[in-house]
Design an enzyme around this catalytic site. Sequence first.
Site, short mmCIF file in Angstrom:
data_model
loop_
_atom_site.label_atom_id
_atom_site.label_comp_id
_atom_site.label_asym_id
_atom_site.label_seq_id
_atom_site.Cartn_x
_atom_site.Cartn_y
_atom_site.Cartn_z
N ALA A 187 0.84 -1.19 0.00
CA ALA A 187 0.00 0.00 0.00
C ALA A 187 0.88 1.24 0.00
CB ALA A 187 -0.92 0.03 1.22
N ASP A 188 0.42 2.26 -0.71
CA ASP A 188 1.10 3.55 -0.69
C ASP A 188 0.41 4.54 0.24
OD1 ASP A 188 3.27 3.91 -3.16
OD2 ASP A 188 1.87 2.26 -3.42
#
Length: 299
Positions: A187-188
């Site tokens: 995930a960013d």
Amino acid sequence: MSLEAIRYRRGSLSILNQLLLPGQIRYEAVDGVERAWEAIRAMEVRGAPAIALVGCLSLAVELHSGAGPERDAPALEAFVGERLRHLVAARPTAVNMAREAERLRAALRRRAQSPGVTAQDLRDSVIEHAEALLQKDLEDNRSIGAHGARHILQRLPHASVTVLTHCNTGTLATAGYGTALAVVVGADRVAANGDTANKIGTYQLAVAARHHGVPFYVAAPSASCDPALPTGAHIPIEERPGGELTDFQGVRVAAPGIDVWNPAFDVTPHELITGGIITETGVYAPGELRQALAAARGD
């Protein structure tokens, strides 16, 4: 062979140019913030943790070489703040760089209030803070892998486990160990309700996993979680140049006149994250994330 995304010693930083993989393995020097900005923007380095590390370490290298005001402590503090703002602008979706810039500015502000502090004191503080991030990243990633593996194996105690990963979640996205070695996606940025921004294609994978009853996990250090954003609808989505899809190594591969919309990320709604969100402190259902992060911070 395990590749390192980042090689650092005080005063020296180099990165593996991931644009050249797999045909070529080449490490390139990063002598300061401008070169780091270019590398981050061009995706020579990628992965939210690695982006934050390269940004902060490039500032450390720049300061070690004598950049910025030499004797004026307030001026040096302002210089560091401006350089951090520049780095944050390189990749807007990945929150880690913005989060670490915020923490570094806060630490520098506290140090600047110490009686008799000098510009050199502030310079040393920034360098030491950036270097400490390397060790913290390794420790956090090992914890994420351990929590994720334990949670998955407890859920499926009598079956063999096949794990599909999506996005670069191993050593090339971090300081050298990886976040999602036992889970599905990285995930960013993770919003307060658990909605998650990750590389384009993650949403489709989540839908397929839900349809087939496959547990879907997100692995993210707490630095990638952004409780200030209530939902994924508020996450800024970076758009990349269309030429990344129409051209290959400078040669046009798409028909002339074709236009391209090239978002780099999509958002997976929290209800599709059926396995949980794995952080360095544990595995949480999306609805538990905000409270768990607050508890871990001691709020």
